[in-house]
Each structure stands twice: as C-alpha cells, then as structure tokens.
Design an enzyme around this catalytic site. Structure first.
Site: not given
Ligand code: G3H
Length: 478
Positions: A158, A181, A234, A253, A287-288
């Site tokens: 993202n 990576k 991830g 995270e 994620c937030t």
C-alpha cells in the site's frame, strides 16, 4: 509482452540467472502490466556479501557526507515523482493524486531523516563513575551510537515507496547497508525509487533491491545470517518472520483494527468527515484506516445519515481518473472482503448501500448494526467496507477495542478533553487520536502497534535509534 525490470545489486541493474520473472497484475485491468526478475538464493547471497563489505566503509564515512547523499536522493526522488507515481497507479491502483503525494512525502521523509540523523547521531554521552555507590571518580564512560550492519527492509503493497524509504533512510544515515525486498505489487515503483538513490551516488553494494517470489527467497532473506536487523510492514507474514528470525532487532508493523469511538457530545459533522476520510481513503487499504465505528446509540442515526450522504459523493472508478474508490489490490483481496460482507449479511447487518462489485472494484459500503458475532467486527477487510457497532456506554466501546488482537491506533470523538484523555489511557493501542481519524503521519511522530500490531516503534527518530546499538569506551584513570 511486458518488459522484465532488472533488479539492483552491487551498484548495477541485473537480470537474474533464473531466467524467470514475476508478473505484476494491474488491479484495474487484471492483466499483467509489468514483470520483475525472480532472483535466486545465490543472488541473494551475493547481495548480502556486497552489503557487508560496503557497510564497513560506509560506517566510516562522515555523518555529514551520509546526510548530503540522502538530501541528494530526496531531491532526485521528488524530481522523478511523475514516473514513480505512474507506477503506483498501474501496480496498486492508487489514485493519481495520492500517488504523487506518496512520492513527495517520501522525499520529505528522506530529507528530515538526514537532518534528524546528524543531530541525534552526532551526540554521545559521558558518564562518570562516582555517581554509583562505592566508586571513585576514576572511570569515564564514553558512549556513542554505532550501526547494526545490514538492514533488511520489507515494505507492503500500500506504500511501496513511502514505507520503503521510512526504513531505507534511517538505516543509511545510521551507517547501515540496506537490502530491500519490495512487495510484488509496487515492485516497479520501488525499483524506480531505488534508481533515485543510485543516481545520488551511494557506494556500490550499500543499497540493493532484490525482487522475486516469497516462496523462493522470502524465508531465505529473513533467516539469512548476513541480516542484522529486519524492518517489516505488512500482514500476518510478520508474525511468522518474528518466529523464524535470529537474534536480531525487529521492527514490525502488522496491521490493525482501528476503532473510532464516538460519544454523544462529539461534533457530529467532524465525526462524519473523519469516518469517511479514515474509512475510505485509498479504498480502506491502510493499516491505520478506521476499521470499526463504535458509536453511542443516541447519536448513531444522525451520524449514519451524515456518513451516507458523504459516501454518496465518493467517486468510484479507475485510479487514472483520480477516483476516491479504486480497485483493491488483488482478486483474492476482493474475494476476502466479499466473504466478510456476506458473513455480515447472513448474520443480519444493515446494509446502508447495495453491495456492488465489478472485478477488483468494490463500491464503498457501510454496515450498520454490526454485532460481535460477525467476522467483520474483528477482522480487517483492507477494503472500502466499514462496520458500525452501536454502543450504550463508553466502557462497551473500550471493551470492544481492547478485545481485539490488534492494537495499532484508535480515535475518540468528544468535546470533553478530560474524558478523551481517560479513554485514550484505557485504549490498548499504540496511538490514540483525539477528534481526528487515525494516521501514521506526520512522519516524525512515533508510530507503533501493541499486541499483534507490531514490535517496536517507528517514526523517523525512533527508527534511527532502532537501527543502531550503543558502544561504550571506558577510560580508567590510575
Ligand atoms: O498502511 C500502513 C501505513 O503505515 C499507514 O500510513 O496513516 O499515512 O496512511 P498512513
């Protein structure tokens, strides 16, 4: 036939000896858009060896020179915002304007990290022995921060650029080598970003970028003896990595189920605006993102109406047209989201809009009257689908928030600051936002998840400090 992008090792662009490639599917067209090299384990070994050698010299390079190169890379990155943003649009269907913002934000992050690095790494500590009982003033302890060695950075799809540089810049300013990576979706944007560091003139081997299949090089990279630190953002893979990694510092995270608690005395227009922004920006693939709304029943009807009316203004379509809601990253992701929606439907949630999906494109959907027995009350859709749970007390909201296995961020809306602080203290999350939706930025703020949401704290200063260790020299007087 799509071009196969080369990977970056020892200061040059290379084809893999595997002669294999990994396809990057455009989420909008669902067709292969780019291809990247499928690197081999042997190639990873070479990259690690080169990184180790380059790091030794880099650690001796004056701090101001390291900062100078980072500032140069930041400027080049900003100059190249258009082609990099173009990749983000094609690879991860990020709306065009947001894609440009990601690159500009990344340039700013790199510059800020260089500035912060010269300050905090330029400072050491002196301790004198006679403050501890029984000691004379005969020992002087000099402490400074030294690099860890080789940092492995694994960012998510993202923010393939921003969450890569948030690991790369602190690692480099602190004197580490860096192996990246990138995620498959977003790998070409990441390769372009790495090219900016290449153009800035970093020493050969110090930075490398290996692409390939997780099944082939994933564990090999994370368990590689040459890696001295892993910074990962991830999903659940992070939990598996943390179990397999060696005795090295980890920064992780791993997502969240950020709750938005709304009290009766809140500014309801502000609430509605933040629910829409927090829940549906980049189609909820953050994620937030606000992932569950816990709202006092007495104001719920009014807020739901306000949210529905704002959602009606969201544009839905391709990222090239800068639509608010764009196709989610993969078909399997769309299927997963659909699974959560159907489960909620079967269990009786109220659909505020009709569920609609075409390919990977899912129309924004608000689910009211969600109950704790529905999967969507707990799982993160990572899509434009938002559950509302009506509560009858603040305690009920806090209880739901804390019963989650995640603990990234949360937010509370109220005009009573005392209540807000008490709720913030009670919420088991890394950050609580008062009267605004959760967000990682500004990028120098600490950013961390409790429970399954992560290990350690990010944000520019914390990331630099995480990528060093303390070294002491003690002068013993006769
Ligand atoms: O997806 C995870 C990101 O760290 C969230 O960043 O709050 O800037 O969207 P953001």
């Amino acid at each position: 036939e799509a071009e196969v992008y080369k990977y970056y090792a020892e200061g040059e662009w290379r084809k893999s000896s595997s002669a294999k490639s990994v396809s990057i599917i455009n989420p909008t067209t669902r067709k292969t858009h780019f291809k990247v090299q499928a690197c081999t384990q042997e190639e990873v070994n070479k990259v690690m060896d080169a990184a180790k050698v380059a790091q030794k010299a880099w650690a001796r390079t004056p701090l101001w020179k390291r900062a100078e190169l980072l500032h140069k890379a930041a400027a080049i990155l900003k100059d190249h915002k258009a082609p990099i943003a173009h990749c983000l649009v094609k690879e991860i269907a990020k709306p065009a304007k947001d894609a440009v913002t990601e690159v500009v934000r990344s340039g700013d992050l790199v510059s800020y990290t260089a500035e912060e690095g010269v300050r905090i790494l330029g400072e050491g500590k002196l301790l004198v022995s006679d403050s501890f009982p029984g000691n004379e003033r005969s020992k002087y302890c000099l402490s400074s921060k030294i690099p860890l060695g080789v940092v492995l950075a694994i960012p998510p799809f993202n923010y393939p650029v921003n969450l890569a540089v948030s690991k790369i810049a602190p690692a480099l300013i602190a004197g580490n080598a860096l192996v990246l990576k990138p995620p498959t979706q977003g790998a070409v944007a990441a390769l372009h970003m790495i090219h900016c560091f290449h153009l800035a003139g970093f020493p050969k081997g110090l930075i490398s970028c290996v692409t390939g299949k997780g099944s082939e090089i994933g564990d090999f990279l994370t368990m590689h003896p040459g890696v001295n630190c892993i910074s990962f953002t991830g999903g659940d893979t992070g939990i598996a990595i943390s179990k397999k990694a060696g005795m090295i510092p980890l920064q992780m995270e791993l997502g969240g189920k950020d709750a938005c608690i709304v009290l009766e005395d809140a500014d309801l227009d502000l609430v509605a605006a933040n629910i829409v922004k927090g829940g549906f920006s980049y189609s909820g693939q953050r994620c937030t993102a606000v992932k569950v709304v816990l709202i006092m029943d007495s104001v719920a009807d009014e807020v739901v109406e306000k949210v529905k009316s704002k959602m009606g203004k969201l544009t839905v379509g391709p990222p090239e047209d800068d639509c608010d809601i764009t196709p989610v990253v993969t078909e399997s992701s769309a299927n997963f989201i659909e699974g959560l929606v159907m489960d909620a439907k079967e269990k009786g949630a109220t659909f505020c809009q009709e569920y609609r999906r075409e390919g990977n494109l899912i129309w924004p959907l608000l689910l009211d009257h969600v109950r704790p027995d529905m999967r969507i009350a707990w799982e993160e859709p990572f899509g434009p689908v938002l559950p509302i749970i009506r509560i009858h007390s603040v305690e009920e909201g806090i209880h739901h928030c804390n019963a989650s296995n995640f603990g990234l961020q949360g937010c509370v809306f109220t005009s009573d600051i005392n209540k807000a602080i008490m709720i913030s203290d009670a919420m088991e999350t890394g950050t609580v936002q008062i009267n605004s939706a959760p967000a990682r930025g500004p990028d120098h703020f600490p950013f961390q998840g409790l429970k399954d949401s992560g290990i350690g704290s990010q944000g520019i200063t914390n990331s630099i400090n995480m990528m060093v260790k303390v070294k002491s020299t003690v002068i013993n007087l006769p």
